[in-house]
Write an enzyme that holds these catalytic residues in place. Structure first.
Site, short mmCIF file in Angstrom:
data_model
loop_
_atom_site.label_atom_id
_atom_site.label_comp_id
_atom_site.label_asym_id
_atom_site.label_seq_id
_atom_site.Cartn_x
_atom_site.Cartn_y
_atom_site.Cartn_z
N LYS A 62 -23.80 -16.92 28.56
CA LYS A 62 -24.70 -16.05 27.81
C LYS A 62 -25.39 -15.13 28.79
O LYS A 62 -25.48 -15.45 29.98
CB LYS A 62 -25.75 -16.88 27.05
CG LYS A 62 -26.38 -16.17 25.88
CD LYS A 62 -25.48 -16.13 24.64
CE LYS A 62 -26.03 -15.21 23.58
NZ LYS A 62 -25.24 -15.28 22.34
N ASP A 92 -24.69 -9.45 21.04
CA ASP A 92 -25.58 -10.41 20.38
C ASP A 92 -26.73 -9.56 19.85
O ASP A 92 -26.58 -8.34 19.66
CB ASP A 92 -26.06 -11.49 21.36
CG ASP A 92 -26.82 -12.63 20.68
OD1 ASP A 92 -26.21 -13.36 19.89
OD2 ASP A 92 -28.04 -12.79 20.91
N GLY A 128 -32.93 -12.18 7.81
CA GLY A 128 -32.45 -11.13 8.71
C GLY A 128 -31.69 -10.09 7.93
O GLY A 128 -31.43 -10.24 6.72
N PHE A 129 -31.37 -9.00 8.56
CA PHE A 129 -30.32 -8.12 8.05
C PHE A 129 -29.66 -7.41 9.21
O PHE A 129 -29.68 -6.20 9.36
CB PHE A 129 -30.82 -7.11 7.00
CG PHE A 129 -29.64 -6.54 6.24
CD1 PHE A 129 -29.03 -7.29 5.26
CD2 PHE A 129 -29.07 -5.33 6.59
CE1 PHE A 129 -27.88 -6.84 4.61
CE2 PHE A 129 -27.91 -4.86 5.95
CZ PHE A 129 -27.33 -5.62 4.96
N GLY A 130 -29.04 -8.25 10.07
CA GLY A 130 -28.34 -7.73 11.23
C GLY A 130 -26.85 -7.97 11.09
O GLY A 130 -26.33 -8.13 9.97
N ASN A 131 -26.17 -8.04 12.24
CA ASN A 131 -24.71 -8.21 12.26
C ASN A 131 -24.25 -9.39 11.43
O ASN A 131 -23.27 -9.31 10.69
CB ASN A 131 -24.24 -8.45 13.71
CG ASN A 131 -24.45 -7.22 14.57
OD1 ASN A 131 -24.13 -6.12 14.16
ND2 ASN A 131 -25.01 -7.41 15.75
N VAL A 132 -24.96 -10.52 11.58
CA VAL A 132 -24.50 -11.74 10.90
C VAL A 132 -24.84 -11.67 9.41
O VAL A 132 -23.99 -11.95 8.56
CB VAL A 132 -25.18 -12.98 11.54
CG1 VAL A 132 -24.69 -14.25 10.85
CG2 VAL A 132 -24.89 -13.04 13.03
N ALA A 133 -26.07 -11.25 9.12
CA ALA A 133 -26.53 -11.30 7.73
C ALA A 133 -25.72 -10.39 6.80
O ALA A 133 -25.40 -10.77 5.68
CB ALA A 133 -28.01 -10.92 7.69
N TRP A 134 -25.36 -9.19 7.26
CA TRP A 134 -24.69 -8.30 6.31
C TRP A 134 -23.29 -8.78 5.97
O TRP A 134 -22.85 -8.70 4.81
CB TRP A 134 -24.72 -6.82 6.73
CG TRP A 134 -23.77 -6.39 7.82
CD1 TRP A 134 -24.07 -6.25 9.14
CD2 TRP A 134 -22.37 -6.03 7.69
NE1 TRP A 134 -22.96 -5.83 9.84
CE2 TRP A 134 -21.90 -5.68 8.97
CE3 TRP A 134 -21.48 -5.97 6.63
CZ2 TRP A 134 -20.59 -5.28 9.22
CZ3 TRP A 134 -20.16 -5.57 6.87
CH2 TRP A 134 -19.74 -5.23 8.16
P1 NDP Z 1 -29.14 -8.48 14.94
O1 NDP Z 1 -30.10 -7.97 15.93
O2 NDP Z 1 -28.03 -7.61 14.48
O3 NDP Z 1 -29.93 -9.00 13.65
C1 NDP Z 1 -31.05 -9.82 13.67
C2 NDP Z 1 -31.77 -9.59 12.36
O4 NDP Z 1 -32.85 -10.50 12.23
C3 NDP Z 1 -32.37 -8.19 12.24
O5 NDP Z 1 -32.28 -7.80 10.91
C4 NDP Z 1 -33.83 -8.42 12.66
O6 NDP Z 1 -34.72 -7.46 12.14
C5 NDP Z 1 -34.06 -9.77 12.04
N1 NDP Z 1 -35.12 -10.53 12.68
C6 NDP Z 1 -35.44 -10.61 13.99
N2 NDP Z 1 -36.47 -11.47 14.16
C7 NDP Z 1 -36.78 -11.94 12.93
C8 NDP Z 1 -37.75 -12.84 12.46
N3 NDP Z 1 -38.58 -13.46 13.28
N4 NDP Z 1 -37.78 -13.08 11.13
C9 NDP Z 1 -36.92 -12.47 10.28
N5 NDP Z 1 -35.99 -11.59 10.68
C10 NDP Z 1 -35.93 -11.33 11.99
O7 NDP Z 1 -28.56 -9.84 15.53
P2 NDP Z 1 -27.28 -10.65 15.06
O8 NDP Z 1 -27.12 -10.57 13.60
O9 NDP Z 1 -26.14 -10.31 15.94
O10 NDP Z 1 -27.71 -12.14 15.47
C11 NDP Z 1 -28.54 -12.94 14.65
C12 NDP Z 1 -28.44 -14.37 15.10
O11 NDP Z 1 -27.06 -14.82 15.02
C13 NDP Z 1 -28.86 -14.64 16.55
O12 NDP Z 1 -29.39 -15.95 16.62
C14 NDP Z 1 -27.52 -14.58 17.30
O13 NDP Z 1 -27.58 -15.28 18.52
C15 NDP Z 1 -26.63 -15.28 16.29
N6 NDP Z 1 -25.21 -15.03 16.43
C16 NDP Z 1 -24.72 -13.74 16.39
C17 NDP Z 1 -23.36 -13.53 16.48
C18 NDP Z 1 -22.76 -12.18 16.31
O14 NDP Z 1 -21.52 -12.08 16.23
N7 NDP Z 1 -23.54 -11.11 16.22
C19 NDP Z 1 -22.42 -14.65 16.73
C20 NDP Z 1 -23.04 -15.95 16.66
C21 NDP Z 1 -24.38 -16.10 16.55
P3 NDP Z 1 -35.06 -6.19 13.03
O15 NDP Z 1 -33.77 -5.48 13.26
O16 NDP Z 1 -36.02 -5.42 12.16
O17 NDP Z 1 -35.68 -6.73 14.30
#
Ligand code: NDP
Length: 445
Positions: A124, A164, A235-241
């Site tokens: 990592k 990540d 969340g609404f990032g890479n994983v959530a969508w």
């Molecule tokens: P992103 O940065 O794309 O998304 C994270 C999301 O969570 C964003 O919408 C962010 O909002 C939101 N967020 C951050 N902090 C908080 C909080 N305290 N409460 C609520 N929402 C929050 O990251 P990823 O989706 O890539 O990763 C998310 C998780 O999944 C991490 O733990 C990562 O290690 C894990 N993961 C990711 C992988 C991948 O392929 N991407 C693979 C395996 C695990 P904002 O943007 O407004 O900050």
């Protein structure tokens, strides 16, 4: 193995590394019996060797912002264990990044990668740089400076980083460009690459898709499915969508998404056109959660709160570590939630996990349930080695197979006498056995 003694020693050696110590304790407590039943592990002292990284590179990243000011960030690459293959694990750019968080993530990555069935070791890395609010030119200059140092220790057969939090396809592009220039080669270094230059179809949505495939396997063991289920996502990032898209495709209704400042509840469901709208906001580097509630009248924004207070059948925490605590877990149970499947890494606190296991609901840890991301990165590496690109259907089919196989490994190693499947124990034991046996095969190195 004496878990308490090992933990005491580690706490002395690494004081204050809370997340790392939490992750190590969970694994050791789960593998203790298997370890003690196999004297070859103790003879080779596998435990002391596996809890410490092979090496840690710490470096500074100087870069110039658009006002001409020189900034300095701290960065790391933790190469944890390469018993199964080249080091593999993401890079995180976020102000909260520190050694403890990256060591916890690197340690987890060893077992996650082992579960995927693919030949990848655990690593990592990242930096406390915050890409939020930065211009593209600033992000590019930061990434180039970061790679000027990192490139010395990575390579397609030694260490292949990925994205990540805070590291998406844009950052991977800038990192790749600099690596290519420095190494004078165009190889499969880095995964999560753009489709035009060696990326894999399905990689962007793979972690979310894989998470839902895993949850679906769990539901099947209770003769249930996503059809008609209310699903809470954080969340609404890479994983959530990706997860939101797949849940909708399987007939479930996603009712929440969240950000650090609160969550949105949408009784009508967060489905395809709404997901598209949010992806547009995401691409423009804008806030997503609050604007969503202004755009769609069926949605309410709950400032400063977490989504776990809503009534859902399935919860997919997909944001960040320790975002779901004991109280949240109790609320979910009280509201009739039957399945919690971690999309993020370690989003549930140990106390929350205890509540789920005591209540014997379906609970899957991230190291199993979000392994679809790294698995598809592994598939990207395979495609790069062969110098070809598979179709989206081929990749998705392989991802689906891998998630089912991880689920089966958890069932094989985690089924208790009364038939309850402890997925945490199952994942830890299955992941550990392969790595430990490989370490023994390679001798003391
Ligand atoms: P992103 O940065 O794309 O998304 C994270 C999301 O969570 C964003 O919408 C962010 O909002 C939101 N967020 C951050 N902090 C908080 C909080 N305290 N409460 C609520 N929402 C929050 O990251 P990823 O989706 O890539 O990763 C998310 C998780 O999944 C991490 O733990 C990562 O290690 C894990 N993961 C990711 C992988 C991948 O392929 N991407 C693979 C395996 C695990 P904002 O943007 O407004 O900050």
């Amino acid at each position: 193995m004496n878990v308490e003694k090992i933990m005491l020693d580690l706490e002395k050696k690494h004081p204050g590394e809370v997340e790392y110590l939490q992750a190590v304790r969970e694994v050791l407590e789960n593998i203790e019996d298997v370890y003690n039943d196999n004297p070859q592990f103790e003879t080779a002292n596998v435990v002391d060797r596996i809890v410490e990284p092979d090496r840690v590179l710490t470096f500074k990243v100087p870069w110039v912002d658009d006002d001409g000011k020189v900034n300095v960030n701290l960065a790391y690459r933790i190469q944890f264990n390469n018993a199964l293959g080249p080091y593999k694990g993401g890079l995180r750019f976020h102000p909260s990044v520190n050694l403890s968080i990256l060591k916890f993530l690197g340690f987890e990555q060893i077992f996650k990668n082992s579960l995927t069935t693919l030949p990848m070791g655990g690593a990592k890395g990242g930096s406390d740089f915050n890409p939020k609010g930065k211009s593209d030119a600033e992000i590019m200059r930061f990434c180039q400076s970061f790679m000027l140092e990192l490139w010395r220790i990575i390579g397609p057969e030694t260490d292949v980083p990925a994205g990540d939090i805070g590291v998406g396809s844009k950052e991977i592009g800038y990192l790749y460009g600099m690596y290519k220039k420095l190494a004078a080669e165009n190889t499969g270094i880095l995964t999560g690459k753009g489709l035009n230059w060696g990326g894999s179809l399905i990689r962007p949505e793979a972690t979310g898709f894989g998470n839902v495939y895993f949850a679906n396997e769990m539901l099947k063991t209770k003769n249930e499915s996503f059809s008609g289920k209310r699903v809470g996502i954080s969340g609404f990032g890479n994983v959530a969508w990706g997860a939101a898209l797949k849940v909708t495709e399987l007939g479930g209704k996603v009712v929440t998404i969240s950000g650090p400042d609160g969550y949105v509840y949408d009784e009508k469901g967060i489905s395809e056109d709404k997901i598209e709208y949010m992806l547009e906001l995401r691409a423009s580097n804008e806030d997503i959660v609050k604007p969503y509630s202004y755009e769609f009248p069926s949605a309410q924004f709950h400032e400063g709160k977490r989504p776990w207070e809503e009534k859902v059948d399935v919860a997919l925490p997909c944001a960040t570590q320790n975002e779901l605590d004991k109280e949240d877990a109790e609320k979910l149970i009280e509201n009739g939630c039957i399945c919690v499947c971690e999309g993020a890494n370690m989003p549930c606190t140990p106390e929350a996990v205890e509540v789920f296991i005591e209540n014997k609901i379906l609970f899957a840890p991230g190291k199993a349930a979000n392994a679809g991301g790294v698995a598809t990165s592994g598939l990207e590496m395979s495609q790069n080695s062969m110098k070809l690109q598979w179709t989206g259907e081929e990749v998705d089919e392989k991802l689906h197979w891998i998630m089912s196989s991880i689920h089966q490994s958890c069932v094989d190693h985690g089924t208790e006498e009364d038939g309850f499947v402890n997925y945490v124990r199952g994942a830890n034991i299955a992941g550990f056995l392969k790595v430990a046996n490989s370490m023994i095969d390679h001798g003391v190195i």
